[in-house]
Design a protein around this motif. Structure first.
Motif, mmCIF file in Angstrom:
data_model
loop_
_atom_site.group_PDB
_atom_site.id
_atom_site.type_symbol
_atom_site.label_atom_id
_atom_site.label_comp_id
_atom_site.label_asym_id
_atom_site.label_seq_id
_atom_site.Cartn_x
_atom_site.Cartn_y
_atom_site.Cartn_z
ATOM 1 N N HIS A 1 -38.242 64.259 97.913
ATOM 2 C CA HIS A 1 -38.636 63.959 96.533
ATOM 3 C C HIS A 1 -39.793 62.965 96.596
ATOM 4 C CE1 HIS A 1 -38.653 62.765 92.377
ATOM 5 N NE2 HIS A 1 -37.885 63.814 92.128
ATOM 6 N N PHE A 2 -40.948 63.377 96.090
ATOM 7 C CA PHE A 2 -42.123 62.528 96.156
ATOM 8 C C PHE A 2 -42.222 61.554 94.996
ATOM 9 C CE2 PHE A 2 -43.332 65.256 99.577
ATOM 10 C CZ PHE A 2 -44.101 64.431 100.382
ATOM 11 N N GLY A 3 -41.162 61.422 94.199
ATOM 12 C CA GLY A 3 -41.122 60.343 93.221
ATOM 13 C C GLY A 3 -40.901 59.021 93.924
ATOM 14 N N TYR A 4 -39.932 59.030 94.873
ATOM 15 C CA TYR A 4 -39.583 57.801 95.587
ATOM 16 C C TYR A 4 -39.562 57.981 97.100
ATOM 17 C CZ TYR A 4 -38.324 56.447 90.917
ATOM 18 O OH TYR A 4 -38.385 56.180 89.580
ATOM 19 N N GLY A 5 -39.843 59.176 97.590
ATOM 20 C CA GLY A 5 -39.850 59.428 99.024
ATOM 21 C C GLY A 5 -38.485 59.701 99.607
ATOM 22 N N SER A 6 -37.508 60.001 98.744
ATOM 23 C CA SER A 6 -36.152 60.242 99.227
ATOM 24 C C SER A 6 -35.992 61.656 99.783
ATOM 25 C CB SER A 6 -35.145 60.006 98.106
ATOM 26 O OG SER A 6 -35.418 60.850 97.007
ATOM 27 N N VAL A 7 -34.966 61.831 100.605
ATOM 28 C CA VAL A 7 -34.658 63.103 101.239
ATOM 29 C C VAL A 7 -33.324 63.592 100.719
ATOM 30 C CG1 VAL A 7 -34.187 64.228 103.455
ATOM 31 C CG2 VAL A 7 -35.964 62.475 103.292
#
Length: 120
Positions: free
Chosen positions: A96-102
């Motif tokens: 997720h490129f909103g926060y860099g989460s996987v």
């Protein structure tokens, strides 16, 4: 030399890892449509692995968690990887490129698409 170099054709070369990145090809598509979008680019293009996709996450920023000068079309959304989830063959790892989460997404869920290939 910078790690990421913008190319005239809109792609980005990762000089450190020997990869070329496409623009965002599609938004809100299932895995089947993601694979079709990548295939339309031609030989050598593919969905990135989860490790490759995490290479372009910029954790010093958010919404999107990407260098907007280098990757200006990055959506603050999930992006498909080619890496399957070990516990569920009907899912793939996503970033997720909103926060860099996987996380993981079912193959029928929706995410964005960015392709990668080896540099020449």
């Amino acid at each position: 030399m910078e790690q990421f170099e913008k190319n005239e054709d809109g792609t980005v070369t990762d000089t450190k890892n020997g990869l070329i990145w496409s623009k965002t090809l599609a938004e809100d598509v299932d895995l089947s449509d993601a694979e079709k979008a990548v295939a339309e680019l031609g030989d050598g293009w593919r969905l990135p692995t989860i490790d490759e996709l995490q290479l372009i996450v910029d954790r010093s920023t958010h919404s999107p968690a990407a260098n907007e000068e280098i990757f200006p079309d990055t959506k603050s959304d999930w992006y498909w990887s080619s890496t399957p989830c070990a516990w569920n063959t009907a899912a793939r790892w996503v970033v997720h490129f909103g926060y860099g989460s996987v996380g993981d997404d079912h193959l029928a869920y929706f995410a964005c698409v960015r392709a990668v290939r080896a540099s020449q």
